[in-house]
Design a protein around this motif. Structure first.
Motif, PDB file in Angstrom:
ATOM      1  N   ALA A 333       6.602  75.882 -41.759  1.00 25.78           N
ATOM      2  CA  ALA A 333       6.302  74.405 -42.120  1.00 25.78           C
ATOM      3  C   ALA A 333       6.317  74.062 -40.331  1.00 25.78           C
ATOM      4  N   GLU A 334       6.973  74.782 -39.375  1.00 22.18           N
ATOM      5  CA  GLU A 334       7.140  74.534 -38.393  1.00 22.18           C
ATOM      6  C   GLU A 334       5.689  74.819 -37.779  1.00 22.18           C
ATOM      7  N   LEU A 335       5.429  76.206 -37.833  1.00 20.55           N
ATOM      8  CA  LEU A 335       4.722  76.538 -36.909  1.00 20.55           C
ATOM      9  C   LEU A 335       2.990  76.203 -37.305  1.00 20.55           C
ATOM     10  N   LEU A 336       2.753  75.048 -38.758  1.00 23.92           N
ATOM     11  CA  LEU A 336       1.563  74.146 -38.856  1.00 23.92           C
ATOM     12  C   LEU A 336       2.120  73.262 -38.230  1.00 23.92           C
ATOM     13  N   ALA A 337       3.352  72.401 -37.937  1.00 22.41           N
ATOM     14  CA  ALA A 337       3.409  70.660 -37.685  1.00 22.41           C
ATOM     15  C   ALA A 337       2.578  70.509 -36.862  1.00 22.41           C
ATOM     16  N   ASP A 338       2.232  68.994 -36.665  1.00 24.83           N
ATOM     17  CA  ASP A 338       1.627  68.738 -35.246  1.00 24.83           C
ATOM     18  C   ASP A 338       0.573  69.263 -34.613  1.00 24.83           C
ATOM     19  N   ARG A 339      -0.354  69.488 -35.455  1.00 22.95           N
ATOM     20  CA  ARG A 339      -1.617  70.189 -35.786  1.00 22.95           C
ATOM     21  C   ARG A 339      -2.579  69.551 -34.717  1.00 22.95           C
ATOM     22  N   VAL A 340      -3.573  69.207 -34.059  1.00 22.77           N
ATOM     23  CA  VAL A 340      -4.199  67.891 -33.141  1.00 22.77           C
ATOM     24  C   VAL A 340      -5.479  68.470 -33.929  1.00 22.77           C
ATOM     25  N   TYR A 341      -6.256  67.585 -34.548  1.00 18.55           N
ATOM     26  CA  TYR A 341      -7.951  67.488 -34.864  1.00 18.55           C
ATOM     27  C   TYR A 341      -8.429  67.027 -34.226  1.00 18.55           C
ATOM     28  N   GLU A 342      -8.868  67.849 -33.380  1.00 17.36           N
ATOM     29  CA  GLU A 342     -10.151  67.322 -32.485  1.00 17.36           C
ATOM     30  C   GLU A 342     -11.834  67.807 -32.548  1.00 17.36           C
ATOM     31  N   SER A 343     -12.413  67.962 -31.944  1.00 18.52           N
ATOM     32  CA  SER A 343     -14.050  68.456 -32.207  1.00 18.52           C
ATOM     33  C   SER A 343     -13.599  69.641 -31.503  1.00 18.52           C
ATOM     34  N   PRO A 344     -14.649  70.957 -32.689  1.00 20.03           N
ATOM     35  CA  PRO A 344     -14.560  72.313 -32.327  1.00 20.03           C
ATOM     36  C   PRO A 344     -15.390  72.335 -30.354  1.00 20.03           C
ATOM     37  N   LEU A 345     -15.751  71.686 -30.209  1.00 15.45           N
ATOM     38  CA  LEU A 345     -16.439  72.131 -29.268  1.00 15.45           C
ATOM     39  C   LEU A 345     -15.158  71.844 -27.961  1.00 15.45           C
ATOM     40  N   SER A 346     -14.162  71.227 -28.240  1.00 16.80           N
ATOM     41  CA  SER A 346     -12.829  70.815 -26.884  1.00 16.80           C
ATOM     42  C   SER A 346     -11.954  72.450 -27.351  1.00 16.80           C
ATOM     43  N   PRO A 347     -12.688  73.317 -25.195  1.00 16.13           N
ATOM     44  CA  PRO A 347     -11.471  74.117 -25.485  1.00 16.13           C
ATOM     45  C   PRO A 347     -10.698  74.494 -26.258  1.00 16.13           C
ATOM     46  N   THR A 348      -9.734  72.904 -26.413  1.00 15.15           N
ATOM     47  CA  THR A 348      -7.731  72.789 -27.132  1.00 15.15           C
ATOM     48  C   THR A 348      -7.927  73.333 -28.408  1.00 15.15           C
ATOM     49  N   ALA A 349      -8.945  73.413 -29.071  1.00 14.10           N
ATOM     50  CA  ALA A 349      -9.195  73.219 -29.820  1.00 14.10           C
ATOM     51  C   ALA A 349      -8.461  74.420 -31.306  1.00 14.10           C
ATOM     52  N   VAL A 350      -7.468  74.022 -32.440  1.00 10.18           N
ATOM     53  CA  VAL A 350      -7.205  75.214 -32.328  1.00 10.18           C
ATOM     54  C   VAL A 350      -7.043  75.027 -34.450  1.00 10.18           C
ATOM     55  N   GLN A 351      -8.321  73.822 -35.074  1.00 10.03           N
ATOM     56  CA  GLN A 351      -8.480  73.361 -36.012  1.00 10.03           C
ATOM     57  C   GLN A 351      -9.700  73.360 -36.345  1.00 10.03           C
ATOM     58  N   GLY A 352     -10.240  74.546 -37.252  1.00  7.51           N
ATOM     59  CA  GLY A 352     -12.122  74.152 -37.680  1.00  7.51           C
ATOM     60  C   GLY A 352     -12.201  73.377 -38.893  1.00  7.51           C
ATOM     61  N   THR A 353     -12.899  72.746 -38.666  1.00  9.68           N
ATOM     62  CA  THR A 353     -13.590  71.898 -40.143  1.00  9.68           C
ATOM     63  C   THR A 353     -13.577  73.155 -41.386  1.00  9.68           C
ATOM     64  N   ILE A 354     -14.007  72.205 -42.801  1.00 17.00           N
ATOM     65  CA  ILE A 354     -14.560  72.776 -44.029  1.00 17.00           C
ATOM     66  C   ILE A 354     -16.048  73.034 -42.776  1.00 17.00           C
ATOM     67  N   VAL A 355     -17.155  73.126 -44.128  1.00 21.78           N
ATOM     68  CA  VAL A 355     -18.293  73.726 -43.598  1.00 21.78           C
ATOM     69  C   VAL A 355     -19.741  72.291 -43.580  1.00 21.78           C
ATOM     70  N   ASN A 356     -18.843  71.494 -45.304  1.00 24.18           N
ATOM     71  CA  ASN A 356     -20.019  70.752 -46.051  1.00 24.18           C
ATOM     72  C   ASN A 356     -18.911  70.126 -46.180  1.00 24.18           C
ATOM     73  N   ARG A 357     -19.199  69.161 -46.964  1.00 24.33           N
ATOM     74  CA  ARG A 357     -19.393  68.228 -48.060  1.00 24.33           C
ATOM     75  C   ARG A 357     -19.154  68.749 -49.357  1.00 24.33           C
ATOM     76  N   SER A 358     -19.435  68.821 -49.955  1.00 22.72           N
ATOM     77  CA  SER A 358     -19.945  70.128 -51.318  1.00 22.72           C
ATOM     78  C   SER A 358     -18.506  70.642 -50.964  1.00 22.72           C
ATOM     79  N   GLN A 359     -18.257  71.760 -50.431  1.00 33.68           N
ATOM     80  CA  GLN A 359     -17.069  72.933 -49.921  1.00 33.68           C
ATOM     81  C   GLN A 359     -15.899  72.346 -49.850  1.00 33.68           C
ATOM     82  N   TYR A 360     -15.436  70.656 -49.127  1.00 32.94           N
ATOM     83  CA  TYR A 360     -14.382  69.990 -48.846  1.00 32.94           C
ATOM     84  C   TYR A 360     -14.393  69.816 -50.227  1.00 32.94           C
TER      85      TYR A 360
END
Length: 520
Positions: A333-360
């Motif tokens: 839980a500590e390792l996953l806390a405070d994740r930033v959700y930003e554009s995948p094109l950001s060099p600092t991005a660490v979290q990706g999106t789901i590929v499409n809405r049906s999979q989401y």
């Protein structure tokens, strides 16, 4: 596919507000083109003239319009590949390797663009996609270096000469999934090409852009027709390739259900060589003598949360001994806390999106069903709070999962880690083996005897001891049970794209002829 400057296929790559970053500006340049299939060395529209949209999972806007290939395009690609095969297979293995090395150099020069396209249409962080492209280049060079291992043997079966040699199949169909677009498009053609085959590549319709750009790169390096890239929005192209009588070798990476369908379809036409890299419901088993900190880090890394768990090799079941379970979960839980959700094109991005809405929606349904069955959310559990754009789901940890829960048996293919507590070693092994999959596994313990005992007992094809997630070039990767057939990333993959021929050279008369000669 005429494009105007107002074409919505080139909508913003980021939500309204603020200027474009360098990556976003370059991505716009790359998208500002007419996308084409590669058939016989020519960049073509689909023969039907049809096209389908590709959307960004970050903005959910259309970013490209891609040719919608069909049966005619698949047939044309196979015909061109068959024609190219004759001259390619006649080259020496060293000559083929030299050209594959040139292809690796050409890919490396476009590595940044390939990673950008994967981040745009797949939603994974660009830094992760850059690593994918680097691994793909390494794979091309690795298999080129193995070219002279395509050798046979001699057998002293008699006073004559008996030897074997390896020959290519001909046209190979490679069908790849959405989660590692450039990596799979590039790396999956390496072994077939070095072995002397020609290839028709079918990328996933959700993330086809880097594969189509790779086709353009191939066009500048390889003989016409040697690599063809055909995509379509639906089953027409892969079904046509699988059933084509001139396709003798098929390599597929994707879901178990599709893999079994490919086996059936291929068998209806002919006896074909099919290898499958399919799904997984992989277990990480943590023993009470393991360091909870190391287990937590291994669980997070093995779950591939960075690209939202969209990986068949993810260790999506954490089988943790009750004595350390609370400490491990607290650290996760500590390792996953405070994740930033930003554009995948950001060099600092660490979290990706789901590929499409049906999979989401499918992933959220899994989480809701697990809670209804009695699982408890220890971290995450749904979309991130606040005004966050994109198809993000928080890295989710489900505690108190039972072995009979659906989430403990079905592949979610999302950022969902199921935690199952246990107290007996045999129980842990039975739980780990109690699913129909057998791709990867992981064992955390400081007892070397236990480590090897449990590793040997696991019904999986690829196992880590006190580690997770990483692949190592030259170590065969492949699954057991419903996780597939065949091996990749090693010499075994190269050899699998060749057929063994036995040759008997009759230097001396044998049998009754020998006796007759002796008596004359």
């Amino acid at each position: 596919m005429t494009r105007s400057t107002a074409d919505p296929a080139h909508a913003s790559l980021k939500p309204a507000g603020g200027g474009l970053s360098a990556n976003e500006a370059r991505a716009r340049e790359l998208l500002n083109r007419d996308w084409r299939l590669l058939v016989g060395g020519e960049l073509r529209c689909a023969q039907s003239g049809a096209a389908f949209p590709v959307t960004s999972p970050y903005t959910e806007e259309r970013i490209a319009l891609v040719p919608d290939g069909g049966q005619a395009d698949a047939d044309a690609a196979v015909a061109c590949a068959k024609e190219a095969f004759t001259a390619w297979s006649a080259r020496t293995a060293a000559d083929r390797a030299d050209l594959v090395l040139r292809l690796a150099d050409a890919v490396e020069r476009r590595a940044g663009d390939l990673a950008l396209l994967d981040a745009v249409d797949g939603g994974a962080p660009i830094a992760v996609m850059a690593d994918d492209v680097a691994f793909a280049v390494q794979t091309l060079r690795y298999f080129a270096g193995l070219a002279l291992e395509l050798k046979g043997t001699t057998t002293p079966a008699s006073e004559n000469l008996h030897f074997t040699e390896r020959q290519p199949y001909g046209v190979v169909a490679k069908i790849i999934p959405f989660n590692h677009p450039a990596l799979f498009a590039i790396s999956k053609v390496a072994a077939p090409l070095v072995a002397g085959n020609s290839v028709v590549l079918k990328p996933a319709e959700a993330t086809p852009l880097s594969a189509l750009l790779f086709g353009e790169i191939c066009r500048g390096v390889l003989p016409a027709g040697l690599v063809n890239v055909v995509v379509g929005d639906g089953p027409l192209v892969p079904d046509a390739l699988v059933r084509h009588r001139d396709v003798h070798r098929i390599g597929f990476t994707g879901s178990e259900a599709t893999g079994r369908a490919i086996q059936r379809a291929a068998a209806e036409v002919a006896v074909k060589q099919v290898t499958l890299e399919l799904g997984g419901k992989n277990a990480l088993i943590a023993f009470p003598d393991a360091d909870p900190e190391e287990v937590a880090e291994g669980a997070v890394r093995g779950m591939n949360f960075t690209w939202s768990g969209q990986s068949c090799g993810s260790t999506s079941r954490l089988l943790v001994h009750s004595a350390i379970a609370d400490d491990v979960l607290r650290r996760i839980a500590e390792l996953l806390a405070d994740r930033v959700y930003e554009s995948p094109l950001s060099p600092t991005a660490v979290q990706g999106t789901i590929v499409n809405r049906s999979q989401y929606r499918r992933i959220l349904d899994f989480i809701e069903a697990a809670v209804a069955e009695g699982a408890e959310i220890a971290a995450g559990g749904g979309p991130p709070g606040g005004d966050v754009p994109g198809l993000f789901i928080e890295p989710t940890v489900l505690d108190q999962v039972r072995r009979d829960h659906r989430v403990a048996n079905e592949e979610v293919f999302g950022p969902v880690l199921s935690v199952i507590r246990w107290t007996d070693e045999q129980e842990a092994i039975e739980i780990a083996n109690g699913v129909r999959y057998g791709l990867t596994g992981s064992v955390y313990t400081n007892d070397i005897r236990r480590a090897h005992r449990v590793t040997r007992a696991l019904e999986t094809g690829y196992v880590w001891i006190n580690g997770s997630g990483r692949h190592f070039m030259g170590v065969p990767f492949g699954g057991w049970k419903n996780s597939g057939t065949g091996h990749e990333e090693a010499l075994e993959e190269l050899l699998s794209y060749s057929r063994l021929k036995s040759v008997n050279v009759m230097l001396h008369a044998t049998g009754t002829d020998t006796e007759r000669a002796k008596n004359s």
